[in-house]
Design a protein around this motif. Structure first.
Motif, short mmCIF file in Angstrom:
data_model
loop_
_atom_site.label_atom_id
_atom_site.label_comp_id
_atom_site.label_asym_id
_atom_site.label_seq_id
_atom_site.Cartn_x
_atom_site.Cartn_y
_atom_site.Cartn_z
N ASN A 40 42.15 39.16 48.63
CA ASN A 40 40.73 38.96 49.00
C ASN A 40 40.70 37.87 50.07
O ASN A 40 41.17 36.76 49.83
N TYR A 42 38.98 35.06 52.21
CA TYR A 42 37.83 34.16 52.07
C TYR A 42 36.78 34.44 53.15
O TYR A 42 35.61 34.53 52.86
N ARG A 44 36.03 37.02 54.78
CA ARG A 44 35.35 38.31 54.73
C ARG A 44 34.45 38.44 53.50
O ARG A 44 33.71 39.40 53.36
N GLY A 45 34.58 37.50 52.59
CA GLY A 45 33.77 37.55 51.38
C GLY A 45 34.20 38.66 50.44
O GLY A 45 33.40 39.15 49.65
N ASP A 46 35.47 39.09 50.54
CA ASP A 46 35.97 40.15 49.66
C ASP A 46 35.86 39.71 48.21
O ASP A 46 36.05 38.54 47.88
N ASP A 47 35.55 40.66 47.35
CA ASP A 47 35.40 40.34 45.94
C ASP A 47 36.00 41.45 45.08
O ASP A 47 35.39 41.90 44.12
N VAL A 48 37.19 41.90 45.45
CA VAL A 48 37.87 42.93 44.68
C VAL A 48 38.44 42.27 43.42
O VAL A 48 39.04 41.19 43.49
N THR A 49 38.25 42.90 42.28
CA THR A 49 38.78 42.36 41.03
C THR A 49 40.08 43.07 40.68
O THR A 49 40.40 44.13 41.23
N ASP A 52 39.23 46.51 39.53
CA ASP A 52 38.99 47.44 40.65
C ASP A 52 40.32 47.97 41.21
O ASP A 52 40.48 49.17 41.43
N GLU A 73 43.43 35.20 46.37
CA GLU A 73 42.48 34.76 47.40
C GLU A 73 43.28 34.09 48.51
O GLU A 73 44.25 33.39 48.24
#
Length: 132
Positions: A40, A42, A44-49, A52, A73
């Motif tokens: 993820n 920082y 780009r604001g990725d929020d893959v868990t 997911d 991250e």
């Protein structure tokens, strides 16, 4: 026990699916543990868990033995992958051909040498497998 690390994008692109399939085959051949990594970013604001990533990979392939899913991250994908290589003590890293260019640029900034295989061999002592 041997360890194979495969960094992938999420959602999985066609290229990521090919890279993943090659990593799975290699892990099976070597009777190795497989780590599937997504970074993820920082900025780009990725929020893959992790969930997911696991679901996406399970939809793409059904042949898993010993696999672990990791989401980290980071600011730079390549540096975060290097950190994971060290953290997991990976023996083999499987990357897609598209990632090779980015690795060369990053390594050139770090040490001025675009030879990725030599860098990984010298710095983290692992084999690099590139998938076309």
């Amino acid at each position: 026990m041997s360890r194979v690390l495969v960094p992938v994008r999420y959602p999985l692109s066609a290229h990521s699916k090919r890279t993943l399939a090659s990593a799975i085959d290699l892990a099976d051949e070597r009777d190795a543990d497989l780590t599937v990594l997504h970074v993820n970013l920082y900025h780009r604001g990725d929020d893959v868990t992790r969930r997911d990533l696991k679901r996406g990979v399970e939809r793409a392939s059904d042949q898993f033995a010993r696999v672990r899913f990791v989401v980290r991250e980071g600011f730079l994908v390549e540096e975060t992958i290097l950190e994971e290589i060290v953290a997991t003590d990976a023996d083999v890293v499987v990357i897609g051909r598209k990632q090779v260019g980015r690795w060369r640029r990053t390594i050139r900034r770090i040490i001025g040498d675009p030879d990725i295989e030599a860098f990984l061999d010298e710095k983290v002592d692992c084999e690099l497998v590139t998938v076309g």
